[in-house]
Scaffold this active site. Sequence first.
Site, PDB file in Angstrom:
ATOM      1  N   THR A  66       0.832  -1.198   0.000  1.00 65.27           N
ATOM      2  CA  THR A  66       0.000   0.000   0.000  1.00 65.27           C
ATOM      3  C   THR A  66       0.874   1.258   0.000  1.00 65.27           C
ATOM      4  OG1 THR A  66      -1.715  -1.098   1.253  1.00 65.27           O
ATOM      5  CG2 THR A  66      -1.585   1.255   1.564  1.00 65.27           C
ATOM      6  N   GLY A  74      -4.726  -5.871   6.376  1.00 62.81           N
ATOM      7  CA  GLY A  74      -5.744  -4.901   6.776  1.00 62.81           C
ATOM      8  C   GLY A  74      -6.714  -5.420   7.814  1.00 62.81           C
ATOM      9  N   VAL A 132     -13.127  -5.149   1.477  1.00 64.06           N
ATOM     10  CA  VAL A 132     -12.638  -3.807   1.800  1.00 64.06           C
ATOM     11  C   VAL A 132     -11.674  -3.956   2.968  1.00 64.06           C
ATOM     12  CG1 VAL A 132     -13.303  -1.529   2.641  1.00 64.06           C
ATOM     13  CG2 VAL A 132     -14.730  -2.676   0.950  1.00 64.06           C
ATOM     14  N   GLY A 133     -10.503  -3.358   2.842  1.00 63.53           N
ATOM     15  CA  GLY A 133      -9.484  -3.486   3.881  1.00 63.53           C
ATOM     16  C   GLY A 133      -9.531  -2.359   4.891  1.00 63.53           C
TER      17      GLY A 133
HETATM   18  N1  ASP Z   1      -3.423  -2.723   4.402  1.00 60.25           N
HETATM   19  C1  ASP Z   1      -3.701  -3.101   3.045  1.00 60.25           C
HETATM   20  C2  ASP Z   1      -4.954  -3.890   2.997  1.00 60.25           C
HETATM   21  O1  ASP Z   1      -5.081  -4.828   3.766  1.00 60.25           O
HETATM   22  C3  ASP Z   1      -2.627  -3.884   2.391  1.00 60.25           C
HETATM   23  C4  ASP Z   1      -1.232  -3.432   2.673  1.00 60.25           C
HETATM   24  O2  ASP Z   1      -0.961  -2.409   3.228  1.00 60.25           O
HETATM   25  O3  ASP Z   1      -0.344  -4.169   2.318  1.00 60.25           O
HETATM   26  O4  ASP Z   1      -5.780  -3.622   2.171  1.00 60.25           O
END
Ligand code: ASP
Length: 281
Positions: free
Chosen positions: A158, A211, A186-187
């Site tokens: 991300t 997430g 949805v994260g």
């Molecule tokens: N936090 C993000 C999600 O779970 C993924 C990530 O940061 O790697 O959508």
Amino acid sequence: MEAPRRTLVVHGGAGDWSEELRAKAMAGIDRALDAGLAAFDGGPLEACLAAVRVLEDDPLFNAGIGATLNSEGFVEHDAAVMEGRDLRAGAVGAVRGIRHPVDLARAVMDDGRHVLLVGDGASRFAASAGVETADPAIFLVDRRRRQLDEWRRGDGDTVGAVAFEDGHLAAAVSTGGYTGKLPGRVGDSPIPGAGLYADDRLGAAVGTGTGELFIRLVLAKFAVEQMASVNAAEAATGAIDLLDRRLQGRGGIITVDREGRAGAAFNTGWMPWGDRTDATP
Ligand code: ASP
């Protein structure tokens, strides 16, 4: 050292970055910091947006063009923005065909009726708000296709930014989630308190990592609340310690406190990140 007037912190995702990609990732972080600093005249949120847009355009990062593919082989983006002055926030979840998802999140915030729009309704809102759309095919980059073939989970990259200017704070985040997620998932990224948080009275934080765990721990809010008593660097470390200890989670976080000090922590293989400060009045 003179107190910073402006601080921008940017990250490109906590994960298992190979040696060969690290230099390229840091070049991307530098370009994002340059773009963000150049946009500060519009305030800290503009600085965050400009930085995140650069990373959304870079196929190396898991956002915008380079986002990971879900279990059915297409991209669904999550993104969010938040301002610390009045705790205003805007977010989008599982959206398809949006050129810069972070711009759509900003449009949701500016519109003001809702905090989070998802799926098809969010795409229709984009059209009415004049946010740039794109053929979903442009998001299918070869590296992500290969990753889907391997179905590697945990390749979190991300992107996010937090910024401080004259006591005001902002945060922005954008992601494709992770490879092989279910359509409609949805994260944490578009959920204020989980993936990002900004409060002028305390600080701002943006996370990266699995997430689901950030949601369960409300981790960005935890990091921001820590800044009532510790600086940004200690708050970042404390949040990743909690992720590790409580849920054996992996991830990273960037922070900025109400004095403009930057922080970052991660417990993955690596996380590209950087910060710039400016003390000139
Ligand atoms: N936090 C993000 C999600 O779970 C993924 C990530 O940061 O790697 O959508």
